[in-house]
Scaffold this active site. Structure first.
Site, PDB file in Angstrom:
ATOM      1  N   TYR A 153      -4.022   2.709   8.009  1.00 51.85           N
ATOM      2  CA  TYR A 153      -5.263   1.942   8.168  1.00 51.85           C
ATOM      3  C   TYR A 153      -6.047   2.494   9.367  1.00 51.85           C
ATOM      4  O   TYR A 153      -6.081   3.705   9.583  1.00 51.85           O
ATOM      5  CB  TYR A 153      -4.959   0.437   8.320  1.00 51.85           C
ATOM      6  CG  TYR A 153      -3.999  -0.087   7.272  1.00 51.85           C
ATOM      7  CD1 TYR A 153      -4.404  -0.184   5.944  1.00 51.85           C
ATOM      8  CD2 TYR A 153      -2.715  -0.472   7.597  1.00 51.85           C
ATOM      9  CE1 TYR A 153      -3.531  -0.671   4.968  1.00 51.85           C
ATOM     10  CE2 TYR A 153      -1.836  -0.959   6.617  1.00 51.85           C
ATOM     11  CZ  TYR A 153      -2.257  -1.054   5.320  1.00 51.85           C
ATOM     12  OH  TYR A 153      -1.404  -1.521   4.360  1.00 51.85           O
ATOM     13  N   TYR A 156      -3.068  -2.109 -10.561  1.00 53.90           N
ATOM     14  CA  TYR A 156      -3.083  -2.068  -9.087  1.00 53.90           C
ATOM     15  C   TYR A 156      -2.237  -3.207  -8.486  1.00 53.90           C
ATOM     16  O   TYR A 156      -1.458  -2.997  -7.558  1.00 53.90           O
ATOM     17  CB  TYR A 156      -4.537  -2.133  -8.599  1.00 53.90           C
ATOM     18  CG  TYR A 156      -4.651  -2.119  -7.091  1.00 53.90           C
ATOM     19  CD1 TYR A 156      -4.545  -0.929  -6.383  1.00 53.90           C
ATOM     20  CD2 TYR A 156      -4.841  -3.304  -6.383  1.00 53.90           C
ATOM     21  CE1 TYR A 156      -4.615  -0.922  -5.001  1.00 53.90           C
ATOM     22  CE2 TYR A 156      -4.920  -3.298  -5.000  1.00 53.90           C
ATOM     23  CZ  TYR A 156      -4.816  -2.108  -4.314  1.00 53.90           C
ATOM     24  OH  TYR A 156      -4.881  -2.097  -2.937  1.00 53.90           O
ATOM     25  N   VAL A 173       1.198  -3.798   3.863  1.00 53.58           N
ATOM     26  CA  VAL A 173       1.165  -5.108   4.530  1.00 53.58           C
ATOM     27  C   VAL A 173       2.399  -5.975   4.250  1.00 53.58           C
ATOM     28  O   VAL A 173       2.525  -7.060   4.806  1.00 53.58           O
ATOM     29  CB  VAL A 173      -0.128  -5.908   4.218  1.00 53.58           C
ATOM     30  CG1 VAL A 173      -1.354  -5.213   4.753  1.00 53.58           C
ATOM     31  CG2 VAL A 173      -0.261  -6.194   2.741  1.00 53.58           C
ATOM     32  N   SER A 222       0.793  -1.235   0.000  1.00 53.86           N
ATOM     33  CA  SER A 222       0.000   0.000   0.000  1.00 53.86           C
ATOM     34  C   SER A 222       0.822   1.280   0.000  1.00 53.86           C
ATOM     35  O   SER A 222       0.263   2.354  -0.240  1.00 53.86           O
ATOM     36  CB  SER A 222      -0.938   0.019   1.200  1.00 53.86           C
ATOM     37  OG  SER A 222      -2.101  -0.678   0.882  1.00 53.86           O
ATOM     38  N   LYS A 240       0.489   3.466  -2.952  1.00 50.45           N
ATOM     39  CA  LYS A 240      -0.663   4.366  -3.125  1.00 50.45           C
ATOM     40  C   LYS A 240      -0.228   5.831  -3.051  1.00 50.45           C
ATOM     41  O   LYS A 240      -0.866   6.715  -3.623  1.00 50.45           O
ATOM     42  CB  LYS A 240      -1.736   4.052  -2.073  1.00 50.45           C
ATOM     43  CG  LYS A 240      -2.382   2.677  -2.309  1.00 50.45           C
ATOM     44  CD  LYS A 240      -3.272   2.214  -1.166  1.00 50.45           C
ATOM     45  CE  LYS A 240      -3.882   0.843  -1.495  1.00 50.45           C
ATOM     46  NZ  LYS A 240      -4.491   0.153  -0.381  1.00 50.45           N
TER      47      LYS A 240
HETATM   48  N1  GLU Z   1      -2.285  -5.504  -2.201  1.00 50.39           N
HETATM   49  C1  GLU Z   1      -3.062  -5.280  -1.053  1.00 50.39           C
HETATM   50  C2  GLU Z   1      -4.526  -5.374  -1.337  1.00 50.39           C
HETATM   51  O1  GLU Z   1      -5.060  -4.605  -2.061  1.00 50.39           O
HETATM   52  C3  GLU Z   1      -2.709  -3.979  -0.405  1.00 50.39           C
HETATM   53  C4  GLU Z   1      -2.498  -4.313   0.951  1.00 50.39           C
HETATM   54  C5  GLU Z   1      -1.945  -3.200   1.774  1.00 50.39           C
HETATM   55  O2  GLU Z   1      -0.717  -3.012   1.854  1.00 50.39           O
HETATM   56  O3  GLU Z   1      -2.767  -2.519   2.397  1.00 50.39           O
HETATM   57  O4  GLU Z   1      -5.195  -6.225  -0.835  1.00 50.39           O
END
Ligand code: GLU
Length: 305
Positions: A241, A189, A259, A64, A67
């Site tokens: 998060y 993505y 994650v 993430s 992003k």
């Molecule tokens: N690739 C993960 C997903 O979209 C992102 C997870 C993350 O780092 O929040 O499920």
């Protein structure tokens, strides 16, 4: 002057006893296979002095954290326009939640939950003819190295387990807030999540934000000062998060986690710092990473607050 090398070496020794307290992400097999007992810490200052300890140069899946890069690439081209399609408030829901989207009519709460990130990736695809190449070129320009790549094993594993992200994308598309083909959005993505970078790379790439939107490697104004402030505000309020409030409380820096166990944060006008340790706490943030960051800002007696 603070001796950052001495500080992070001490922190490294203090936090390794926490090995075993968290759990490596297991929602995709490629991440579950990572050796949990790894820890890298890097501090990079605006004058490009790097201090590092442990597994600082081991590439890992940034997940993430990517992003922030896609958001930066979109905001620099369309600016405020983006906020007609994505909100700017913490969600209070898990990163991959669907519920909020229905009563908020397909307008994701913020660009760092998956729903918002998928809209940002959709815009990236509309704005850049070769989005995956553009993303990697952009990240390389921030890191000053070509040694950044997509981990295709992770990207494939990600794609095989993307049912929820597919559901999110189709749902948003039903409200007209995704413009491209969902398969294409999910492909880009999954690749952005599979970007492989080390703590050294991540810390270097975030100097952009510490340096008011100017890439310190070549002097290029990538973001305006105002755009830099806005992206920083989003990191400070939504970057961790459902633990974003607690990260602000304990650490007091804008940043982003993934994650894969990476956390990168920065102190405006001063430095950036990246920590990687794959074991996560119950919110999906690196357990040792948060411990290390908390000790760092406590030790150097500085934060944005
Ligand atoms: N690739 C993960 C997903 O979209 C992102 C997870 C993350 O780092 O929040 O499920």
């Amino acid at each position: 002057m603070t001796d950052y090398a001495e500080v992070i070496e001490r922190i490294y020794r203090e936090v390794t006893p926490y090995w075993g307290a968290g759990k490596v992400a297991d929602y995709i097999p490629a991440l579950a296979q990572v050796d949990p007992r790894q820890l890298g810490i890097v501090v990079d200052t605006l004058d490009l002095n790097t201090c590092k300890v442990g597994d600082a140069d081991v590439p890992f899946s940034v997940q993430s954290i990517s992003k922030v890069f896609t958001l930066t690439m979109v905001v620099r081209l369309i600016g405020e326009e983006l906020w007609k399609s994505v909100g700017r408030e913490p969600s209070g829901n898990p990163f991959n939640s669907l519920v909020q989207l229905e009563y908020e009519q397909g307008l994701p709460r913020n660009p760092f939950i998956n729903a918002g990130a998928l809209v940002v990736t959709d815009r990236l695809i509309s704005l850049y003819p070769r989005p995956k190449e553009a993303l990697i070129d952009f990240v390389r320009s921030l890191c000053g190295t070509d040694d950044i790549y997509y981990d295709h094993h992770v990207a494939k594993s990600e794609r095989l387990h993307a049912d929820r992200n597919m559901a999110l994308a189709y749902f948003i598309k039903s409200f007209g807030n995704i413009h491209n083909d969902v398969e294409t959005v999910i492909d880009v993505y999954c690749h952005q999540c599979a970007l492989a970078m080390s703590c050294t790379d991540l810390a270097r790439s975030f100097l952009l934000f510490a340096n008011r939107g100017v890439n310190p490697l070549n002097g290029e104004q990538v973001l305006t000062e105002s755009q830099t402030k806005r992206i920083g505000a989003l990191m400070a309020t939504c970057g961790f998060y459902d633990e974003s409030g607690d990260f602000a409380y304990r650490v007091g820096l804008p940043g982003k986690s993934g994650v894969g166990g990476g956390i990168v944060a920065y102190m405006p006008g001063k430095l950036s710092m990246a920590v990687w340790s794959p074991e996560l706490n119950s919110y999906g943030n690196s357990l040792i990473g948060i411990e290390a960051f908390e000790r760092f800002t406590t030790d150097i007696r500085s934060s944005i607050f």
